[in-house]
Design a protein around this motif. Structure first.
Motif, PDB file in Angstrom:
ATOM      1  N   LYS A 118      30.071  59.789 -51.691  1.00  0.00           N
ATOM      2  CA  LYS A 118      29.507  60.793 -52.587  1.00  0.00           C
ATOM      3  C   LYS A 118      29.908  60.447 -54.020  1.00  0.00           C
ATOM      4  O   LYS A 118      31.072  60.103 -54.276  1.00  0.00           O
ATOM      5  N   ASN A 123      28.668  66.585 -61.050  1.00  0.00           N
ATOM      6  CA  ASN A 123      27.379  67.066 -60.572  1.00  0.00           C
ATOM      7  C   ASN A 123      27.481  67.554 -59.130  1.00  0.00           C
ATOM      8  O   ASN A 123      28.434  67.259 -58.420  1.00  0.00           O
ATOM      9  N   TYR A 125      25.757  67.513 -55.403  1.00  0.00           N
ATOM     10  CA  TYR A 125      24.886  66.666 -54.593  1.00  0.00           C
ATOM     11  C   TYR A 125      24.708  67.263 -53.207  1.00  0.00           C
ATOM     12  O   TYR A 125      25.537  68.037 -52.740  1.00  0.00           O
ATOM     13  N   THR A 126      23.623  66.851 -52.569  1.00  0.00           N
ATOM     14  CA  THR A 126      23.386  67.185 -51.177  1.00  0.00           C
ATOM     15  C   THR A 126      23.032  65.896 -50.440  1.00  0.00           C
ATOM     16  O   THR A 126      22.457  64.975 -51.025  1.00  0.00           O
ATOM     17  N   TRP A 127      23.400  65.834 -49.159  1.00  0.00           N
ATOM     18  CA  TRP A 127      23.113  64.643 -48.365  1.00  0.00           C
ATOM     19  C   TRP A 127      21.660  64.679 -47.898  1.00  0.00           C
ATOM     20  O   TRP A 127      21.174  65.695 -47.400  1.00  0.00           O
ATOM     21  N   ASN A 133      21.339  58.872 -48.296  1.00  0.00           N
ATOM     22  CA  ASN A 133      22.039  58.830 -49.579  1.00  0.00           C
ATOM     23  C   ASN A 133      22.172  60.246 -50.134  1.00  0.00           C
ATOM     24  O   ASN A 133      21.549  61.181 -49.647  1.00  0.00           O
ATOM     25  N   TRP A 134      22.997  60.362 -51.158  1.00  0.00           N
ATOM     26  CA  TRP A 134      23.214  61.635 -51.836  1.00  0.00           C
ATOM     27  C   TRP A 134      22.134  61.859 -52.862  1.00  0.00           C
ATOM     28  O   TRP A 134      21.711  60.926 -53.548  1.00  0.00           O
ATOM     29  N   GLU A 135      21.682  63.126 -52.982  1.00  0.00           N
ATOM     30  CA  GLU A 135      20.690  63.487 -53.980  1.00  0.00           C
ATOM     31  C   GLU A 135      21.281  64.533 -54.908  1.00  0.00           C
ATOM     32  O   GLU A 135      21.923  65.493 -54.467  1.00  0.00           O
ATOM     33  N   LEU A 136      21.025  64.330 -56.181  1.00  0.00           N
ATOM     34  CA  LEU A 136      21.493  65.256 -57.194  1.00  0.00           C
ATOM     35  C   LEU A 136      20.702  66.557 -57.088  1.00  0.00           C
ATOM     36  O   LEU A 136      19.473  66.549 -56.949  1.00  0.00           O
ATOM     37  N   GLY A 139      19.192  68.037 -61.087  1.00  0.00           N
ATOM     38  CA  GLY A 139      19.694  67.066 -62.055  1.00  0.00           C
ATOM     39  C   GLY A 139      18.744  66.694 -63.140  1.00  0.00           C
ATOM     40  O   GLY A 139      17.655  67.061 -63.301  1.00  0.00           O
TER      41      GLY A 139
END
Length: 139
Positions: A118, A123, A125-127, A133-136, A139
């Protein structure tokens, strides 16, 4: 307080309760898990499977109430048990349900870890399991 997790026949936690520490302390002032198990089963008039769990243990480390590292001799069964957790008798550990198919169990902490670290910034993030992958968020 002493905490105990009730296991079903598949070693899945169904209930977590607390009892007074004095119930599990013998005449030599040594805590005995079996004293707690016997007390609980006598109280509920059952013969259920109970395992002691440590409220302040996370990832194999014991934490004080202020979230600083505490006396590591108190670290017990890797993680505090929660309903739906699995008790792994080979590891003598409580393991949470796997959050995503791609995540891997860390053998030393018995915590699930994402296959991608992560981001370490301020910021949120969510998986995303589809892209692994991690997403903002926003953002």
């Amino acid at each position: 307080m002493a905490y105990f997790a009730k296991l079903n026949l598949n070693n899945i936690v169904e209930q977590v309760i607390s009892i007074n520490n004095s119930i599990i302390t013998d005449n030599n002032k040594i805590e005995q898990e079996q004293l707690g198990v016997d007390f609980i089963n006598q109280l509920y008039k059952t013969n259920d499977i109970w395992k002691k769990t440590s409220y302040n243990t996370r990832g194999g480390k014991y934490f004080n109430s202020d979230n600083t590292l505490g006396d590591q001799s108190k670290a017990f069964r890797k993680n505090y048990a929660g309903i739906g957790y699995n008790y792994d008798s080979q590891r003598d550990a409580f393991i949470s349900p796997k959050p995503f198919n791609s995540w891997i169990l860390n053998e030393s902490t018995c915590l699930w870890e994402s296959p991608v670290a992560k981001p370490d910034d301020n910021n949120i993030y969510t998986w995303n399991e589809e892209i692994l992958n991690w997403e903002l968020i926003n953002g």
